[in-house]
Design an enzyme around this catalytic site. Structure first.
Site, mmCIF file in Angstrom:
data_model
loop_
_atom_site.group_PDB
_atom_site.id
_atom_site.type_symbol
_atom_site.label_atom_id
_atom_site.label_comp_id
_atom_site.label_asym_id
_atom_site.label_seq_id
_atom_site.Cartn_x
_atom_site.Cartn_y
_atom_site.Cartn_z
ATOM 1 N N THR A 134 -5.132 2.950 -0.270
ATOM 2 C CA THR A 134 -4.943 2.352 -1.588
ATOM 3 C C THR A 134 -5.395 0.894 -1.583
ATOM 4 O OG1 THR A 134 -3.106 3.854 -2.058
ATOM 5 C CG2 THR A 134 -3.262 1.863 -3.400
ATOM 6 N N ASP A 135 -5.017 0.156 -0.546
ATOM 7 C CA ASP A 135 -5.489 -1.218 -0.396
ATOM 8 C C ASP A 135 -7.013 -1.271 -0.300
ATOM 9 O OD1 ASP A 135 -3.337 -2.956 -0.547
ATOM 10 O OD2 ASP A 135 -2.807 -2.757 1.552
ATOM 11 N N LEU A 136 -7.579 -0.405 0.534
ATOM 12 C CA LEU A 136 -9.024 -0.441 0.767
ATOM 13 C C LEU A 136 -9.798 -0.055 -0.488
ATOM 14 C CD1 LEU A 136 -9.097 1.151 4.341
ATOM 15 C CD2 LEU A 136 -9.288 -1.271 3.730
ATOM 16 N N GLY A 159 -9.742 -2.975 -2.769
ATOM 17 C CA GLY A 159 -10.686 -3.983 -2.308
ATOM 18 C C GLY A 159 -12.112 -3.651 -2.685
ATOM 19 N N ASP A 165 0.806 -1.213 0.000
ATOM 20 C CA ASP A 165 0.000 0.000 0.000
ATOM 21 C C ASP A 165 0.843 1.269 0.000
ATOM 22 O OD1 ASP A 165 -2.789 1.421 0.821
ATOM 23 O OD2 ASP A 165 -1.174 2.221 2.057
#
Length: 405
Positions: free
Chosen positions: A204-206, A209, A176
């Site tokens: 960024t990860d979220l 997702g 991330d």
């Protein structure tokens, strides 16, 4: 491996997994005609080979909506986030618990031919296959999209990577903080005259997702129409660049380079955090009427007709002087007093809360954003709940948690 085979056999016997050629539905223990409490994705089976955050966050959201999620982990160590702490509850990290509810976990060594066989057997009776390995890694093991498509052409296969399936960076691992740096997010985050700052959570990860979650649901609708599965490519870099929105448009259209603004906004003034006697308050004025109301509440009515502040464009041009005046006024009173003054004014405002205050916030409690669950090894825990609701009273999610094998 024998334990894993026994686990798969048990899932079959209980009806949670159907055999090849049978109806791909989740056994619910009640008549199918009872749809009053049916969740949107009930009957959808997801084989989850993801780890850490972006993938598990996507599959957790799908699980909250009723999908059956079978999480595949490494024998022994499991998902890396199981050890990411402190804090821990028993032997489980709170990080792991935050994104792995509503899942069933099995341990499979996918580097072993027997493990590959098990994954293929599971994929054949699942609707969705989600993985977040470096491109080519699963293909080398016989578990790439082409391999799964041959045995399960109905499967919606979602691959979550750092930078995409091809290109000069595709073989880099996706993290991330690195993706937020490369994508420009870190460049625009932080104090105006200070260093770049990593956002407090892995946005960024979220975001990736959430993109993956939406794409998978769209893929299921397409499969419903065509009867065929498909391949979905989600990656951290593309997700974050897409989320740059107006900052990216400012550059692409007007060639205006971005900068850091701290809590302020590059195109709206005032719209930022202000220090009070005992804390911080975020206040915004998105139009001239709101600015006039703000000035009256703060007892600086002379600013309303000041030629330097009559429009937002002028307020942006004269930002420093205006913010200096407002900042001095905000520091004269406690946060609670300002909250009382702004109540019912139509002005967007709110305090900067720590976690204790977040979960004591009346609206947070009213929205049911704290969910209590019983974990099989650590007992009763509380986690942040998912956002979607069918109506005022019901939540789609079930009060369940990761079940260990």
């Amino acid at each position: 491996m024998l334990a894993t085979l026994a686990r798969v056999a048990t899932l079959r016997r209980t009806g949670l997994l159907s055999g090849p050629g049978s109806r791909r539905e989740l056994w619910t223990g009640r008549p199918q005609s009872d749809t009053d409490n049916m969740k949107p994705l009930e009957g959808v089976k997801i084989l989850d080979l993801t780890r850490v955050l972006a993938g598990p966050f996507a599959t957790m959201n799908l699980g909250d909506l009723g999908a059956e999620v079978i999480k595949v982990e490494r024998p022994g160590a499991g998902d890396d986030t199981r050890t990411w702490g402190p804090p821990f509850v028993g032997t489980e990290s709170t990080y792991f618990l935050s994104v792995n509810r509503n899942k069933k976990s099995i341990a499979v060594n996918i580097k072993d031919p027997n493990g590959v066989k098990i994954i293929k057997e599971l994929a054949a009776i699942c609707d969705v296959f989600v993985e977040n390995y470096v491109p080519g890694k699963l293909s080398a093991l016989g578990l790439g999209y082409a391999d799964i498509d041959r045995i399960a052409p109905h499967v919606v296969y979602c691959s979550i990577t750092g930078y995409g399936q091809t290109g000069p960076l595709c073989q880099r691992a996706g993290y991330d903080a690195v993706a937020s740096a490369v994508s420009g997010l870190m460049h625009i985050t932080g104090p105006e005259d200070g260093d770049p700052v990593r956002p407090g959570v892995a946005m960024t990860d979220l975001a990736t997702g959430l993109y993956a979650c939406g794409a998978i649901m769209a893929g299921l609708i397409q499969r419903y129409k065509t009867g065929k599965g498909l391949f979905i490519d989600c990656n951290l870099l593309s997700s974050q660049v897409a989320c740059l929105t107006q900052v990216a448009a400012n550059y692409l259209i007007a060639r205006k380079e971005a900068k850091r603004w701290g809590t302020a906004h590059g195109s709206i003034v005032p719209y930022q955090a202000f220090k009070t006697k005992d804390g911080y308050l975020v206040v915004g004025a998105g139009n001239n009427l709101q600015f006039a109301t703000l000035c009256k509440i703060m007892n600086v009515p002379e600013l309303i007709d000041d030629c330097k502040y009559k429009t937002n464009h002028l307020r942006v041009q004269n930002r420093k002087e205006l913010i200096r005046i407002l900042s001095a006024r905000f520091e004269e009173a406690m946060t609670s007093e300002w909250l009382h003054r702004f109540e019912g004014s139509g002005i967007p405002y709110g305090p900067i809360n720590n976690m204790k205050n977040v979960f004591a916030e009346p609206q947070v409690l009213h929205n049911g954003l704290v969910m209590e669950m019983k974990h099989p090894t650590v007992g009763k825990i509380s986690v942040p709940a998912s956002q979607p609701r069918r109506n005022e009273k019901d939540a789609w999610m079930e009060k369940g948690c990761q079940r260990e094998s």
